[in-house]
Design an enzyme around this catalytic site. Structure first.
Site, PDB file in Angstrom:
ATOM      1  N   HIS A 181     -84.144   7.814  -7.823  1.00  0.00           N
ATOM      2  CA  HIS A 181     -84.725   8.262  -6.754  1.00  0.00           C
ATOM      3  C   HIS A 181     -83.623   9.357  -6.113  1.00  0.00           C
ATOM      4  CE1 HIS A 181     -88.090   5.511  -6.492  1.00  0.00           C
ATOM      5  NE2 HIS A 181     -87.335   4.559  -6.873  1.00  0.00           N
TER       6      HIS A 181
ATOM      7  N   ASN B 142     -93.121   2.249  -3.403  1.00  0.00           N
ATOM      8  CA  ASN B 142     -93.446   3.432  -4.526  1.00  0.00           C
ATOM      9  C   ASN B 142     -95.012   4.104  -3.777  1.00  0.00           C
ATOM     10  OD1 ASN B 142     -91.315   3.808  -5.775  1.00  0.00           O
ATOM     11  ND2 ASN B 142     -91.852   2.394  -7.390  1.00  0.00           N
TER      12      ASN B 142
ATOM     13  N   TYR C 136     -79.933  -3.260  -4.108  1.00  0.00           N
ATOM     14  CA  TYR C 136     -79.919  -2.187  -3.296  1.00  0.00           C
ATOM     15  C   TYR C 136     -78.587  -2.100  -2.457  1.00  0.00           C
ATOM     16  CZ  TYR C 136     -84.218  -0.134  -4.769  1.00  0.00           C
ATOM     17  OH  TYR C 136     -85.267   0.514  -5.444  1.00  0.00           O
TER      18      TYR C 136
END
Ligand code: NDP
Length: 518
Positions: free
Chosen positions: A68, A141, A351
């Site tokens: 990303h 997404n 993350y």
């Protein structure tokens, strides 16, 4: 002040200019000429201004996101339009009409930070909701499923989307080799090569949590949910040929589209909805509701209206806001929780870990990421601690000096992972899993034109890889729907070779794809 993006006519209002200074505020008299010993040089070591400029410049880049990397951010707000208090006690949803500020970031996945926006690739759809109970991040997404269901395979899968280690080239062989040996990828592969595989910018696509999350109501009842963000602009996709042209002529197409739309006052919005499954029903469906490669069929789990997300302001500064924004699926608020989805759990860990590496230990204090509510804890210090570090408040707990204290009402609600008691271990995630029905259902809802375009897009890519990989992958398409495989074979130009539709038997599969011995 007028910006320099070249969109204006250059005749903006005259503004009083501030005096230029060093980072520390010392006014600068000459920003054109270095300090030199004589007219020809050399430069002297006391030219602190030159060294500060060079040093700052050398450090301008933070590592780009591994996935990303290329993204577009926009500010906005979310408004609750329907009452879902029977599912959640989250304060955001306490009243119809409640609002909170949001920041959204959309992205491609596999390309580098300068790559083309119009690649055939899933799109990231991440939204930060700044609520009065802390930040809630929905990090989804534009597709309701993903290529894999076990995070142990995440690095392997992403490597196939990046560059081949020796040549530094993208490689269709890496992708199809991995996908053909990982049949759980079938559903996402079908979406990726369908018309929705190249959205027309970021305004005309849906967003999905993809993962199953949970909501918990005031009575402590838990409901598993999937979040859907349905574009109010309608779905619009780019045909492959146009996308390829744009990749050359306007690689920042999606960034430009969002910027221009918001500048013109055409604020994009999404209708936010949930699908709900009561905790007691998780063993009812004939698929695992926590498997990221599966959707919950609308017929059985209808969409329930929740609210509207609207984007109405572009960032003032791309780096400070979009590049430094950091989203964590672990950021949920009271009245919400996670689920046993293995991929979600992998992301809950990875993350924040990725953000600490990319933008530092205290990344969540950066203005774009900082919570808007009051909060306090015993975490301290670290590189670039740029708030007050809680001053002289106690830095340990328990303490008798009035430091922040836990409140049992916020303890996580225990949740059920299965109605049967199972042991801890490494369970084969491929065993007994149906990887073909749902992609087959998707194929069957395509019209004739989309079937042909999807088959052609697959053939264009699959045709570049060794024949043995083509055949193995075709056996998966065959199992999803014989027409799916037949159209790809035709698009490959191999329809005169019947062996192309011969499904390899188990012995031909690589060990990774074989079912374990009982
Ligand atoms: P439905 O017929 O109720 O749902 C089909 C959904 O597929 C639509 O609502 C739409 O999702 C999506 N869709 C429609 N056209 C396309 C397209 N050309 N490309 C990609 N997606 C499209 O049946 P089911 O719920 O049983 O789902 C059937 C299949 O649809 C699934 O196997 C899955 O592949 C796909 N799908 C299902 C979703 C779900 O959450 N149930 C979500 C998205 C896709 P949307 O309204 O979200 O645009």
């Amino acid at each position: 002040m007028e910006n320099t993006n070249g969109n204006g006519n250059g005749s903006g209002p005259k503004v009083e200019r501030k005096v230029l200074t060093t980072n520390q505020g010392r006014p600068i008299g000459d920003n054109q000429n270095s300090v030199t010993a004589g007219r020809r040089g050399p430069i002297t070591l006391d030219d602190f201004q030159l060294f500060e400029k060079m040093a700052q410049f050398n450090r301008e880049r933070v590592p780009e996101r591994v996935v990303h990397a290329k993204g577009t951010g926009a500010h906005g707000h979310f408004e609750v339009t329907h009452d879902i208090t029977k599912y959640t006690s989250a304060k955001l949803f306490a009243k119809v009409g409640n609002k909170c500020e949001t920041f959204a970031r959309f992205s491609t996945v596999g390309g580098e930070k300068g790559s083309a926006d119009t690649a055939r690739d899933p799109r990231g759809f991440a939204v930060k909701f700044y609520t009065e109970e802390g930040n809630w991040d929905m990090v989804g997404n534009n597709t309701p499923v993903f290529f894999i269901r076990d995070p142990l395979k995440f690095g392997d899968f992403i490597h196939t989307q990046k560059r081949e280690p020796g040549s530094n080239l993208k490689s269709a062989t890496m992708m199809w080799d991995f996908w053909s040996l990982s049949p759980e990828s079938m559903h996402q592969v079908t979406i990726l090569f369908s018309d929705r595989g190249i959205p027309d910018g970021y305004r005309f696509m849906n967003g999905y949590s993809s993962h199953t999350f949970s909501l918990i109501n005031a009575a402590g009842e838990l409901f598993y949910v999937k979040w859907h963000f349905k574009t109010a602009q309608g779905i619009k996709n780019l045909l492959t040929e146009k996308a390829e042209l744009l990749a050359g002529s306007d690689p920042d197409y999606s960034q430009r589209d969002m910027t221009h739309a918001i500048e013109k006052g055409e604020f994009p919005s999404w209708n936010v909805k949930i699908q709900v499954m009561p905790e007691s029903e998780i063993d009812k469906p004939n698929f695992d509701p926590f498997d990221l490669t599966k959707v919950w069929p609308h017929g059985e789990y209808p969409l329930i209206d929740v609210g509207v997300l609207t984007l109405d302001r572009m960032p003032d500064n791309y780096f400070a806001e979009t590049e430094q924004s950091a989203f964590n699926p672990s950021n949920v608020v009271p009245g919400m929780g996670y689920s046993p989805d293995k991929m979600l759990q992998g992301r809950l860990l990875s993350y924040p870990d990725a953000h600490r590496y990319r933008i530092g230990t205290n990344y969540d204090l950066l203005p774009i990421n900082a919570r808007k509510n009051a909060g306090a804890n015993y975490n301290r210090d670290g590189s670039m601690r740029f708030d007050g570090n809680y001053g002289s408040l106690p830095s340990y707990e328990p303490n008798s000096f009035g430091g922040p204290a836990q409140d049992p009402k916020y303890t996580e609600r225990p949740y059920t992972t299965s109605t049967t008691l199972e042991k801890v271990g490494r369970y084969n995630h491929r065993e007994g899993n149906d990887d073909y029905t749902q992609p087959g259902n998707l194929w069957r809802l395509f019209d004739d034109g989309q079937k042909d375009r999807t088959a052609k897009a697959i053939a264009n890519s699959l045709g570049q890889v060794p024949v043995r990989i083509q055949k193995l992958q075709l056996s998966h398409f065959q199992k999803a729907d014989p027409d799916f495989a037949a159209r790809i074979v035709k698009a490959l130009g191999t329809d005169q070779h019947p062996e192309y539709l011969h499904a390899p038997d188990a012995a031909e599969l690589a060990p990774a794809a074989r079912m374990p011995e009982k």
